[in-house]
Design an enzyme around this catalytic site. Structure first.
Site, short mmCIF file in Angstrom:
data_model
loop_
_atom_site.label_atom_id
_atom_site.label_comp_id
_atom_site.label_asym_id
_atom_site.label_seq_id
_atom_site.Cartn_x
_atom_site.Cartn_y
_atom_site.Cartn_z
CE LYS A 137 0.88 1.86 4.29
NZ LYS A 137 1.87 2.66 4.69
CB ALA A 158 11.08 -1.50 8.07
CB ALA A 193 1.10 -2.20 5.27
N GLY A 230 4.34 -6.56 5.81
CA GLY A 230 4.28 -7.28 6.79
C GLY A 230 2.53 -7.29 7.57
CG ASP A 258 -1.25 -0.15 8.08
OD1 ASP A 258 -2.22 0.34 8.33
OD2 ASP A 258 -0.05 -0.25 7.65
P1 ATP Z 1 3.80 -0.56 9.32
O1 ATP Z 1 3.23 -1.85 8.61
O2 ATP Z 1 4.61 -0.71 11.15
O3 ATP Z 1 3.98 0.64 8.66
P2 ATP Z 1 5.81 -1.26 7.48
O4 ATP Z 1 4.94 -0.86 6.09
O5 ATP Z 1 7.46 0.10 7.84
O6 ATP Z 1 5.11 -1.39 8.87
P3 ATP Z 1 6.64 -4.00 7.65
O7 ATP Z 1 7.78 -4.45 6.07
O8 ATP Z 1 5.70 -4.56 7.28
O9 ATP Z 1 7.07 -2.24 7.48
O10 ATP Z 1 7.23 -4.10 8.79
C1 ATP Z 1 7.25 -3.84 10.07
C2 ATP Z 1 7.94 -4.32 11.37
O11 ATP Z 1 7.54 -5.97 11.13
C3 ATP Z 1 9.38 -5.19 10.52
O12 ATP Z 1 10.17 -5.02 11.84
C4 ATP Z 1 8.82 -6.57 10.64
O13 ATP Z 1 10.45 -8.05 11.50
C5 ATP Z 1 8.05 -6.94 11.51
N1 ATP Z 1 7.39 -8.60 10.92
C6 ATP Z 1 7.11 -9.63 11.20
N2 ATP Z 1 6.20 -9.33 10.44
C7 ATP Z 1 6.57 -10.03 8.82
C8 ATP Z 1 6.56 -9.86 8.28
N3 ATP Z 1 5.48 -11.23 7.42
N4 ATP Z 1 7.12 -9.53 6.35
C9 ATP Z 1 7.47 -8.37 7.00
N5 ATP Z 1 7.72 -7.40 7.83
C10 ATP Z 1 7.30 -8.72 9.55
#
Ligand code: ATP
Length: 313
Positions: A11, A105, A109, A111, A145
């Site tokens: 997203k 991270a 989004a 994760g 999210d």
């Molecule tokens: P947010 O949704 O908090 O804004 P983001 O989009 O910046 O986060 P994500 O890639 O969703 O980042 O990862 C956030 C954190 O979740 C990372 O530090 C990671 O270690 C943890 N995490 C847990 N499961 C997953 C997954 N399946 N994929 C990615 N990150 C994961």
């Protein structure tokens, strides 16, 4: 059914308005999400033999993704099993395989997308029979999210981003260039920096953040130029102060002709809106040559939310 594969989109936030810090440590948000064509793929399979449920992760940023119960995909599967009243089968366990293309991270989004994909995959695998409203409820408990990753398209998110209303807009496809940064930003740290910046500036933050009427009218018109001008993100100053190199990335994209540029969510990915698919191709090539980011990808949106790509018996 022994294995179900689902893909879930990244997203971006076309608007992210952040209210004041609440007593429970969260912030009320108003955001406009758009799902874009950069996908993680998640396979859920039932495997014979005793043992814990397992997660295997490969691809972009796999090293920084937890492989145990903290993995958001496994947390989602566990939440679904609880709601479905499934008790563990001592002779079999769940195996989740995640192929990541969405950087970790990065404000995209990924994760949450994996969690949404796991909900769709396990609902099919276990013949859970849950419909979209029930899955959305479970999603909201797993993360803010996750419900949007199920829904996809373009939608307004309120609360912590989990109360969703699809945006009424014509079927315009927008062409985005995503500049991935050499580094990560922690979402809680970006919010804490915003709170400090606001306190220092004695900024009067409205108790209820508002949806930007200029963005909503630009989306209704389907005019990419207007959408480009209306992109906004309250977290951007905080992300830029924690990751100053992003200023150069944003400036380079605008100089190269992007209709609009902003940090996605809590960053550090920068997104640029291009006037057409061809312009996006040119912009991606030039940005990649400018040395202002780690790598570049193109994506279009809106695209649907998490969906099954294959199911094997
Ligand atoms: P947010 O949704 O908090 O804004 P983001 O989009 O910046 O986060 P994500 O890639 O969703 O980042 O990862 C956030 C954190 O979740 C990372 O530090 C990671 O270690 C943890 N995490 C847990 N499961 C997953 C997954 N399946 N994929 C990615 N990150 C994961």
């Amino acid at each position: 059914m022994t294995g179900v594969t689902v893909r879930a989109p990244a997203k971006i936030n076309l608007q992210l308005a952040v209210g004041p810090l609440r007593d429970d440590g969260y912030h009320d948000l108003v955001t406009v999400f758009q799902a874009v064509s950069l996908y993680d793929e998640v396979t859920a399979a039932i495997v014979d033999g005793p043992g814990e449920d397992v997660v295997g992760v490969s691809g972009e940023g796999a090293d920084s993704v937890p492989a145990g119960p903290d993995n958001l995909a496994l947390r989602a599967a566990t939440a679904l099993a609880q709601v479905a009243g499934l008790s563990p089968d001592p002779g079999r366990h769940l195996e989740i395989t995640i192929r990541k293309r969405i950087p970790v991270a990065a404000g995209l989004a990924g994760g949450s997308g994996d969690a949404a994909a796991a909900l769709v995959a396990c609902n099919e695998l276990w013949a859970g029979g849950f419909g979209p409203p029930q899955l959305a409820e479970i999603a909201a408990r797993v993360g803010s999210d996750v419900a949007f990753a199920l829904l996809g398209g373009t939608a307004v998110g309120r609360g912590r981003g989990e109360q969703l209303t699809p945006a009424l807009a014509p079927a315009t496809q927008y062409h985005w260039v995503l500049a991935f940064a050499d580094g990560h930003l922690s979402t809680p740290e970006v919010y804490a920096t915003l709170d400090r910046q606001r306190a220092r500036a004695r900024e009067q933050v409205p108790a209820e953040p508002g949806l930007d009427p200029a963005l909503m009218s630009a989306l209704r018109s389907g005019d990419a130029r207007l959408v480009g001008r209306a992109l906004s993100n309250d977290l951007q100053p905080a992300a830029l102060s924690l990751f100053p190199a992003l200023r150069k990335t944003l400036a380079a994209g605008l100089e190269l002709g992007a209709l609009g540029a902003l940090v996605s969510g809590s960053g550090p990915t920068c997104v640029f809106l291009a006037a057409s698919a061809d312009r996006a191709l040119d912009l991606a090539a030039s940005l990649s040559g400018a040395g202002v980011c780690r790598s570049v990808a193109r994506a279009s949106g809106p695209v649907p939310g998490a969906a099954i790509v294959s199911a094997a018996r």
